[in-house]
Design a protein around this motif. Structure first.
Motif, PDB file in Angstrom:
ATOM      1  N   LEU A   1       0.250  -0.971   0.414  1.00 17.44           N
ATOM      2  CA  LEU A   1      -0.140  -0.265   0.096  1.00 17.44           C
ATOM      3  C   LEU A   1       1.394   1.724  -0.206  1.00 17.44           C
ATOM      4  O   LEU A   1       0.194   1.687   0.221  1.00 17.44           O
ATOM      5  CB  LEU A   1      -1.378   0.353   0.989  1.00 17.44           C
ATOM      6  N   ASN A   2       2.202   1.353  -0.381  1.00 19.02           N
ATOM      7  CA  ASN A   2       3.364   2.188  -0.316  1.00 19.02           C
ATOM      8  C   ASN A   2       3.257   2.578  -1.533  1.00 19.02           C
ATOM      9  O   ASN A   2       3.955   1.854  -2.327  1.00 19.02           O
ATOM     10  CB  ASN A   2       4.238   2.081   0.820  1.00 19.02           C
TER      11      ASN A   2
ATOM     12  N   TRP B   1     -10.331   4.267 -14.145  1.00 21.32           N
ATOM     13  CA  TRP B   1      -9.671   4.149 -13.120  1.00 21.32           C
ATOM     14  C   TRP B   1      -8.186   3.933 -12.821  1.00 21.32           C
ATOM     15  O   TRP B   1      -7.973   3.069 -12.980  1.00 21.32           O
ATOM     16  CB  TRP B   1     -10.565   3.683 -12.011  1.00 21.32           C
ATOM     17  N   LYS B   2      -8.411   5.304 -11.831  1.00 22.53           N
ATOM     18  CA  LYS B   2      -6.810   4.844 -11.078  1.00 22.53           C
ATOM     19  C   LYS B   2      -7.310   5.054 -10.242  1.00 22.53           C
ATOM     20  O   LYS B   2      -7.283   6.125  -8.910  1.00 22.53           O
ATOM     21  CB  LYS B   2      -6.431   6.405 -11.652  1.00 22.53           C
ATOM     22  N   LEU B   3      -6.814   3.970  -8.890  1.00 23.23           N
ATOM     23  CA  LEU B   3      -6.290   3.536  -7.417  1.00 23.23           C
ATOM     24  C   LEU B   3      -5.292   4.452  -6.954  1.00 23.23           C
ATOM     25  O   LEU B   3      -4.887   4.016  -7.302  1.00 23.23           O
ATOM     26  CB  LEU B   3      -6.977   2.791  -6.645  1.00 23.23           C
ATOM     27  N   VAL B   4      -5.130   5.024  -6.256  1.00 27.16           N
ATOM     28  CA  VAL B   4      -3.719   5.259  -5.699  1.00 27.16           C
ATOM     29  C   VAL B   4      -3.320   6.029  -4.465  1.00 27.16           C
ATOM     30  O   VAL B   4      -4.166   6.546  -3.581  1.00 27.16           O
ATOM     31  CB  VAL B   4      -3.378   6.862  -6.915  1.00 27.16           C
ATOM     32  N   HIS B   5      -2.478   5.832  -3.848  1.00 26.74           N
ATOM     33  CA  HIS B   5      -1.657   6.196  -2.914  1.00 26.74           C
ATOM     34  C   HIS B   5      -0.141   7.143  -2.740  1.00 26.74           C
ATOM     35  O   HIS B   5       0.421   6.490  -2.939  1.00 26.74           O
ATOM     36  CB  HIS B   5      -1.883   5.578  -1.614  1.00 26.74           C
ATOM     37  N   PRO B   6      -0.658   8.428  -3.063  1.00 27.47           N
ATOM     38  CA  PRO B   6       0.765   9.005  -3.535  1.00 27.47           C
ATOM     39  C   PRO B   6       1.562   9.652  -2.258  1.00 27.47           C
ATOM     40  O   PRO B   6       1.729  10.863  -1.696  1.00 27.47           O
ATOM     41  CB  PRO B   6       0.333  10.502  -4.445  1.00 27.47           C
ATOM     42  N   SER B   7       1.540   8.526  -1.218  1.00 29.94           N
ATOM     43  CA  SER B   7       2.495   8.418   0.159  1.00 29.94           C
ATOM     44  C   SER B   7       4.491   9.044   0.042  1.00 29.94           C
ATOM     45  O   SER B   7       4.362   9.662   0.665  1.00 29.94           O
ATOM     46  CB  SER B   7       2.413   7.255   0.817  1.00 29.94           C
TER      47      SER B   7
ATOM     48  N   ASN C   1       9.204   7.333   1.992  1.00 36.16           N
ATOM     49  CA  ASN C   1       9.097   6.845   2.268  1.00 36.16           C
ATOM     50  C   ASN C   1       9.113   5.706   2.621  1.00 36.16           C
ATOM     51  O   ASN C   1       8.481   5.192   1.454  1.00 36.16           O
ATOM     52  CB  ASN C   1       7.881   7.399   3.067  1.00 36.16           C
ATOM     53  N   GLU C   2       9.728   4.211   3.892  1.00 36.98           N
ATOM     54  CA  GLU C   2       9.407   2.787   2.948  1.00 36.98           C
ATOM     55  C   GLU C   2       8.596   2.655   3.779  1.00 36.98           C
ATOM     56  O   GLU C   2       8.060   1.654   4.024  1.00 36.98           O
ATOM     57  CB  GLU C   2      11.117   2.086   3.407  1.00 36.98           C
ATOM     58  N   ARG C   3       7.736   3.153   5.003  1.00 35.34           N
ATOM     59  CA  ARG C   3       6.809   2.863   5.382  1.00 35.34           C
ATOM     60  C   ARG C   3       5.893   3.909   5.847  1.00 35.34           C
ATOM     61  O   ARG C   3       5.910   5.050   5.771  1.00 35.34           O
ATOM     62  CB  ARG C   3       7.279   1.844   7.130  1.00 35.34           C
ATOM     63  N   ILE C   4       4.061   3.467   5.737  1.00 35.40           N
ATOM     64  CA  ILE C   4       2.900   3.893   6.263  1.00 35.40           C
ATOM     65  C   ILE C   4       2.438   3.822   7.294  1.00 35.40           C
ATOM     66  O   ILE C   4       3.310   2.806   8.317  1.00 35.40           O
ATOM     67  CB  ILE C   4       2.352   3.876   5.656  1.00 35.40           C
ATOM     68  N   LYS C   5       3.067   5.630   8.180  1.00 31.29           N
ATOM     69  CA  LYS C   5       2.301   5.807   9.070  1.00 31.29           C
ATOM     70  C   LYS C   5       0.709   5.768   9.232  1.00 31.29           C
ATOM     71  O   LYS C   5       0.364   7.049   9.151  1.00 31.29           O
ATOM     72  CB  LYS C   5       2.747   7.005   9.909  1.00 31.29           C
ATOM     73  N   GLY C   6       0.091   4.988  10.217  1.00 29.24           N
ATOM     74  CA  GLY C   6      -1.441   4.915  10.254  1.00 29.24           C
ATOM     75  C   GLY C   6      -1.704   4.664   8.931  1.00 29.24           C
ATOM     76  O   GLY C   6      -1.517   3.535   7.849  1.00 29.24           O
ATOM     77  N   ASP C   7      -3.133   4.055   8.585  1.00 29.12           N
ATOM     78  CA  ASP C   7      -3.738   3.893   7.287  1.00 29.12           C
ATOM     79  C   ASP C   7      -3.837   4.807   6.402  1.00 29.12           C
ATOM     80  O   ASP C   7      -3.309   6.284   6.802  1.00 29.12           O
ATOM     81  CB  ASP C   7      -5.463   3.541   7.966  1.00 29.12           C
TER      82      ASP C   7
END
Length: 588
Positions: A395-396, A405-411, A415-421
């Motif tokens: 999910l990172n 459609w484009k589902l994206v999480h531009p974190s 950043n190696e790890r996501i903090k939180g949801d």
């Protein structure tokens, strides 16, 4: 090459030779040109009104064109997918440095497939998937190789004494360090054209991969005449957002340098087509042009948003030009969802070479999209993910695409790890190509479906092999590379900033045989005090003196057992502790 890989390739070639319709003289030649950090909007035919690309504009007019073609947000992952037809997470190439840009040597490349089908193969410019045996381009199917090390000229992998030289660089010709004359992009095209001419004269089909390191930085050494031209050009239309006055001059100078590098590539494309015409081989030569990721600054990307490292469309889109007069009509265009993983099967399809059976191919041939108006192209999902770090994290910094459609999480790439949801965003690119209106809450069923599809994809690519994300090891002490130069490009970072002078790391090695190995330590300059070096290779440790004012020549020997070994070196110079700049390992 391991026994299984060799056996599978041999079987594929037997299948080729058994088919009498696959006469070598009928097969097309293949040229792939890929620029580095040239964005989707850096072309006249893509709407850029400032940067001159007349040769590419003309190529576009007489070529097939994929208008919805995607690449990875950074360079090495794109190159791994391009060469294998597989998602880069299957190949162990997961980042751009610190040993994570090395591709597993068991991967079967496009060059290997074409070489074993009777093609001459050559690479010119940027490889970026391993500087040492067995991961160099010359170990992975390229018979002729003229490349720089690392991810670009101007990085810690540069040869000593030739740091940052785009003009008169020191390159590596089939593994040998060779000083060159001229501007790097011109040199690559010159070498490629020489290879093309000699292959044609010998009557052999060829595959030439021209991968420029331009317009990647550093930007201080660019084609001077073109730079002067662009320095006196209004570049304000390239900016995507206003800049404060104190930054505008600096940004315009950078843009002028980037534009000069791009136009220089374009001039070389014109020279290349002239050579193909002279050799009378244009008709049956496939020439592909693409860029490896988004632009290396926040500049014009058409009706999209984003830049290099971003998973927004501006960071992962490229035009794909496909010039093959014998088979593809000028102006043949497709807006179907295609990506870097599709180039490998498309070229093999065009060349009548079977797909290797050694691993799952994620791409599909898009050739029919440019040759058949009624081509069947089922709806597909394609995933793009890349971020800093040793191990990919679910999910990172990812995007999954399924038209429209484009589902994206531009974190964020760093950043190696996501903090939180993870807050996932959903866009309808057909209605909203600039990604201004997140509709995840409006279409929860699509968001959930694509999220599950992404999770299934991540589980699949992560389980490609046992310990799938373990970095490959550099093999030392072989006849293939008698002296192994280890650089900070491929060390496993341990302390400090990754490439900072006082940082340190270690290298993952495999000794091909037991015996004495010499280690020469190279510092970044001769401006240093006396000190000591501690060399640790597995359980073996040695201490020796570092002479003041001497950049290289600091040597020691260790008797290594055969097999895996981790090498670490700590220098204490005055009151400072650091790692070496480079290390040369030679089996005695």
């Amino acid at each position: 090459m391991n026994i299984m890989k060799l056996a599978l390739l041999s079987l594929s070639m037997l299948l080729v030779s058994a088919d009498t319709s696959l006469a070598v003289e009928e097969r097309p030649n293949v040229i792939i040109i890929m620029s580095d950090d040239q964005g989707v909007g850096d072309y006249g035919f893509m709407g850029n009104q400032v940067i001159r690309t007349p040769a590419l504009d003309a190529m576009h007019a007489r070529s097939g064109f994929l208008s919805k073609f995607y690449v990875s947000p950074v360079c090495a992952p794109t190159r791994a997918s391009l060469m294998t037809g597989r998602y880069n997470y299957r190949t162990r190439c997961v980042d751009t440095y610190l040993g994570r840009a090395m591709m597993d040597p068991d991967e079967v490349t496009l060059a290997e497939c074409l070489r074993d089908a009777g093609y001459q193969t050559g690479i010119y410019g940027k490889w970026h998937m391993g500087d040492n045996y067995p991961m160099r381009a010359m170990d992975q199917g390229f018979q002729d190789s003229l490349v720089h090390r690392g991810g670009g000229i101007g990085q810690p992998s540069d040869p000593i004494g030739a740091e940052g030289k785009y003009t008169d660089p020191v390159l590596f010709k089939n593994g040998r360090e060779v000083p060159m004359k001229g501007y790097c992009t011109d040199i690559y095209f010159d070498a490629a054209m020489e290879f093309i001419s000699s292959s044609t004269e010998a009557g052999d089909p060829f595959f030439a991969y021209i991968a420029t390191n331009a317009p990647h930085g550093p930007f201080d050494d660019v084609p001077h005449k073109l730079y002067e031209e662009y320095r006196n050009t209004d570049l304000s239309s390239l900016l995507v957002s206003p800049l404060p006055e104190k930054r505008r001059e600096e940004e315009f100078d950078k843009l002028a340098r980037i534009a000069a590098m791009i136009t220089n590539i374009d001039e070389n494309v014109a020279r290349l087509f002239s050579r193909l015409d002279e050799l009378d081989i244009t008709k049956n030569t496939i020439v592909i042009y693409l860029n490896d990721n988004g632009p290396n600054s926040m500049r014009y990307v058409g009706d999209m948003r984003g830049m290099k490292t971003h998973v927004d469309d501006g960071g992962i889109r490229s035009p794909l030009l496909f010039h093959w007069p014998l088979k593809v009509e000028p102006g043949a265009t497709s807006s179907k969802l295609c990506a870097h993983i599709d180039v490998f099967p498309t070229i093999l399809d065009a060349c009548n070479v079977p797909i290797p059976t050694s691993g799952k191919i994620d791409g599909r041939s898009f050739l029919s999209l440019l040759t058949d108006e009624d081509a069947n192209w089922p709806t597909r999902q394609v995933v793009f993910q890349a971020h800093r770090g040793n191990v990919p994290q679910p999910l990172n910094h990812f995007a999954i695409h399924e038209d429209p459609w484009k589902l994206v999480h531009p974190s964020g790439f760093g950043n190696e790890r996501i903090k939180g949801d993870a807050k996932l965003e959903l866009y309808n690119l057909e209605k909203d190509p600039r990604q201004l209106h997140d509709v995840a809450a409006v279409h929860p069923e699509i968001t959930n479906r694509l999220t599950k599809a992404y999770e299934a994809w991540f589980a699949d690519v992560s389980s490609t092999r046992e310990d799938n994300f373990a970095p490959p090891r550099i093999v030392i002490g072989t006849e293939h590379e008698t002296a192994t130069v280890l650089t900070r490009q491929d060390w496993r970072h341990a302390s400090g900033e990754a490439w900072a002078k006082e940082s340190n790391g270690d290298w993952l090695l495999n000794a091909s045989d037991s015996g004495k190995y010499e280690f020469e330590i190279i510092l970044d300059s001769d401006q240093h005090p006396a000190g000591t070096a501690t060399v640790a290779a597995g359980n073996l440790v040695d201490h020796f003196e570092i002479i003041a004012g001497q950049q290289r020549g600091h040597r020691t020997t260790l008797s290594l057992p055969k097999g895996d070994v981790n090498l670490s070196i700590e220098l204490t110079l005055g009151e400072k502790s650091m790692g070496p700049h480079q290390v040369v390992v030679t089996r005695l």
